[in-house]
Design a protein around this motif. Structure first.
Motif, PDB file in Angstrom:
ATOM      1  N   PRO A 106       0.827  -1.214   0.000  1.00 48.34           N
ATOM      2  CA  PRO A 106       0.000   0.000   0.000  1.00 48.34           C
ATOM      3  C   PRO A 106       0.860   1.264   0.000  1.00 48.34           C
ATOM      4  N   ILE A 107       0.290   2.336  -0.507  1.00 44.45           N
ATOM      5  CA  ILE A 107       0.996   3.616  -0.559  1.00 44.45           C
ATOM      6  C   ILE A 107       1.288   4.107   0.856  1.00 44.45           C
ATOM      7  N   VAL A 108       0.326   3.932   1.755  1.00 42.95           N
ATOM      8  CA  VAL A 108       0.472   4.260   3.176  1.00 42.95           C
ATOM      9  C   VAL A 108       0.261   2.959   3.950  1.00 42.95           C
ATOM     10  N   ALA A 109       0.970   2.760   5.030  1.00 37.79           N
ATOM     11  CA  ALA A 109       0.833   1.530   5.816  1.00 37.79           C
ATOM     12  C   ALA A 109      -0.632   1.305   6.207  1.00 37.79           C
ATOM     13  N   CYS A 110      -1.054   0.041   6.202  1.00 39.53           N
ATOM     14  CA  CYS A 110      -2.446  -0.297   6.498  1.00 39.53           C
ATOM     15  C   CYS A 110      -2.872   0.085   7.913  1.00 39.53           C
ATOM     16  N   ASP A 111      -1.941   0.083   8.875  1.00 40.09           N
ATOM     17  CA  ASP A 111      -2.322   0.479  10.231  1.00 40.09           C
ATOM     18  C   ASP A 111      -2.591   1.978  10.326  1.00 40.09           C
ATOM     19  N   ILE A 112      -2.089   2.761   9.374  1.00 41.29           N
ATOM     20  CA  ILE A 112      -2.355   4.202   9.334  1.00 41.29           C
ATOM     21  C   ILE A 112      -3.599   4.497   8.510  1.00 41.29           C
ATOM     22  N   ASP A 113      -3.753   3.826   7.342  1.00 42.46           N
ATOM     23  CA  ASP A 113      -4.904   4.047   6.467  1.00 42.46           C
ATOM     24  C   ASP A 113      -5.460   2.702   5.999  1.00 42.46           C
ATOM     25  N   PRO A 114      -6.259   2.045   6.838  1.00 42.44           N
ATOM     26  CA  PRO A 114      -6.771   0.713   6.498  1.00 42.44           C
ATOM     27  C   PRO A 114      -7.854   0.719   5.418  1.00 42.44           C
ATOM     28  N   GLU A 115      -8.324   1.895   5.008  1.00 38.92           N
ATOM     29  CA  GLU A 115      -9.385   1.969   4.000  1.00 38.92           C
ATOM     30  C   GLU A 115      -8.873   1.889   2.565  1.00 38.92           C
ATOM     31  N   GLN A 116      -7.556   1.835   2.370  1.00 42.11           N
ATOM     32  CA  GLN A 116      -7.019   1.690   1.025  1.00 42.11           C
ATOM     33  C   GLN A 116      -7.434   0.328   0.475  1.00 42.11           C
ATOM     34  N   ALA A 117      -7.678   0.259  -0.828  1.00 46.34           N
ATOM     35  CA  ALA A 117      -8.084  -1.002  -1.448  1.00 46.34           C
ATOM     36  C   ALA A 117      -7.022  -2.078  -1.260  1.00 46.34           C
ATOM     37  N   LEU A 118      -5.745  -1.700  -1.298  1.00 49.52           N
ATOM     38  CA  LEU A 118      -4.688  -2.690  -1.108  1.00 49.52           C
ATOM     39  C   LEU A 118      -4.713  -3.283   0.299  1.00 49.52           C
ATOM     40  N   CYS A 119      -5.348  -2.606   1.234  1.00 49.09           N
ATOM     41  CA  CYS A 119      -5.514  -3.136   2.591  1.00 49.09           C
ATOM     42  C   CYS A 119      -6.838  -3.902   2.715  1.00 49.09           C
ATOM     43  N   ARG A 120      -7.924  -3.276   2.284  1.00 50.14           N
ATOM     44  CA  ARG A 120      -9.257  -3.881   2.433  1.00 50.14           C
ATOM     45  C   ARG A 120      -9.410  -5.176   1.642  1.00 50.14           C
ATOM     46  N   PHE A 121      -8.773  -5.266   0.475  1.00 50.50           N
ATOM     47  CA  PHE A 121      -8.959  -6.426  -0.392  1.00 50.50           C
ATOM     48  C   PHE A 121      -7.680  -7.241  -0.553  1.00 50.50           C
ATOM     49  N   LYS A 122      -6.801  -7.178   0.441  1.00 45.14           N
ATOM     50  CA  LYS A 122      -5.498  -7.849   0.339  1.00 45.14           C
ATOM     51  C   LYS A 122      -5.623  -9.351   0.092  1.00 45.14           C
ATOM     52  N   ASP A 123      -6.701  -9.975   0.575  1.00 46.68           N
ATOM     53  CA  ASP A 123      -6.879 -11.411   0.363  1.00 46.68           C
ATOM     54  C   ASP A 123      -7.338 -11.737  -1.054  1.00 46.68           C
ATOM     55  N   GLN A 124      -7.651 -10.721  -1.847  1.00 48.75           N
ATOM     56  CA  GLN A 124      -8.092 -10.915  -3.222  1.00 48.75           C
ATOM     57  C   GLN A 124      -7.007 -10.477  -4.219  1.00 48.75           C
ATOM     58  N   ILE A 125      -5.817 -10.189  -3.718  1.00 45.18           N
ATOM     59  CA  ILE A 125      -4.719  -9.727  -4.558  1.00 45.18           C
ATOM     60  C   ILE A 125      -3.532 -10.683  -4.380  1.00 45.18           C
ATOM     61  N   ASP A 126      -3.067 -11.229  -5.492  1.00 42.01           N
ATOM     62  CA  ASP A 126      -1.897 -12.105  -5.469  1.00 42.01           C
ATOM     63  C   ASP A 126      -0.806 -11.430  -6.277  1.00 42.01           C
ATOM     64  N   VAL A 127       0.375 -11.245  -5.652  1.00 46.47           N
ATOM     65  CA  VAL A 127       1.494 -10.598  -6.325  1.00 46.47           C
ATOM     66  C   VAL A 127       2.661 -11.569  -6.378  1.00 46.47           C
ATOM     67  N   PHE A 128       3.179 -11.757  -7.576  1.00 45.23           N
ATOM     68  CA  PHE A 128       4.375 -12.574  -7.789  1.00 45.23           C
ATOM     69  C   PHE A 128       5.479 -11.624  -8.211  1.00 45.23           C
ATOM     70  N   GLU A 129       6.485 -11.449  -7.348  1.00 45.15           N
ATOM     71  CA  GLU A 129       7.598 -10.553  -7.665  1.00 45.15           C
ATOM     72  C   GLU A 129       8.706 -11.300  -8.368  1.00 45.15           C
ATOM     73  N   VAL A 130       9.203 -10.682  -9.426  1.00 43.01           N
ATOM     74  CA  VAL A 130      10.304 -11.246 -10.207  1.00 43.01           C
ATOM     75  C   VAL A 130      11.499 -10.324 -10.096  1.00 43.01           C
TER      76      VAL A 130
END
Length: 130
Positions: A106-130
């Motif tokens: 997330p752009i801002v840590a989830c404990d500071i701004d938990p309403e970001q989509a990357l925080c709210r929907f983290k279980d629906q996002i899969d990231v594979f880093e290369v």
């Protein structure tokens, strides 16, 4: 002459097991992931979106990212613009260097701004880093 010249182009995309015809709606509804409808969904929406299994189809979005500093904003936008974000799944292949912004962070840590989509929907996002 090519024997497949008159073949239905859609049926050729479905693989060898379905060359005799297109999938039925029931066969098609068995592919992919499905979720139970949320309680807040109206009855009209339920009628429009329910599959033959009584479940809602999910929407999968694949993102390929090469050192894209805007990738996480793109993922945020996907969820923020969705009418039913609980039905969206995002898969990201993120090719990054150590100093690059990571698509799954997330752009801002989830404990500071938990309403970001990357925080709210983290279980629906899969990231594979290369």
């Amino acid at each position: 002459a090519n024997a497949n010249a008159n073949a239905n182009p859609r049926s050729t995309l479905l693989g060898p097991s379905s060359r005799s015809g297109l999938m039925t709606p029931l066969q098609a509804s068995s592919i992919g992931s499905q979720i139970p409808p949320p309680a807040h969904m109206t009855s009209d929406d339920r009628e429009n979106y329910l599959s033959s299994t009584g479940q809602l189809h999910t929407i999968f979005i694949a993102v390929a990212s090469y050192r894209d500093w805007q990738c996480r904003s793109t993922v945020e936008s996907i969820f923020n613009r969705a009418k039913y974000p609980e039905r969206v799944r995002v898969g990201v292949t993120d090719q990054v260097d150590d100093e690059d912004a990571k698509c799954g962070e997330p752009i801002v840590a989830c404990d500071i701004d938990p309403e970001q989509a990357l925080c709210r929907f983290k279980d629906q996002i899969d990231v594979f880093e290369v």
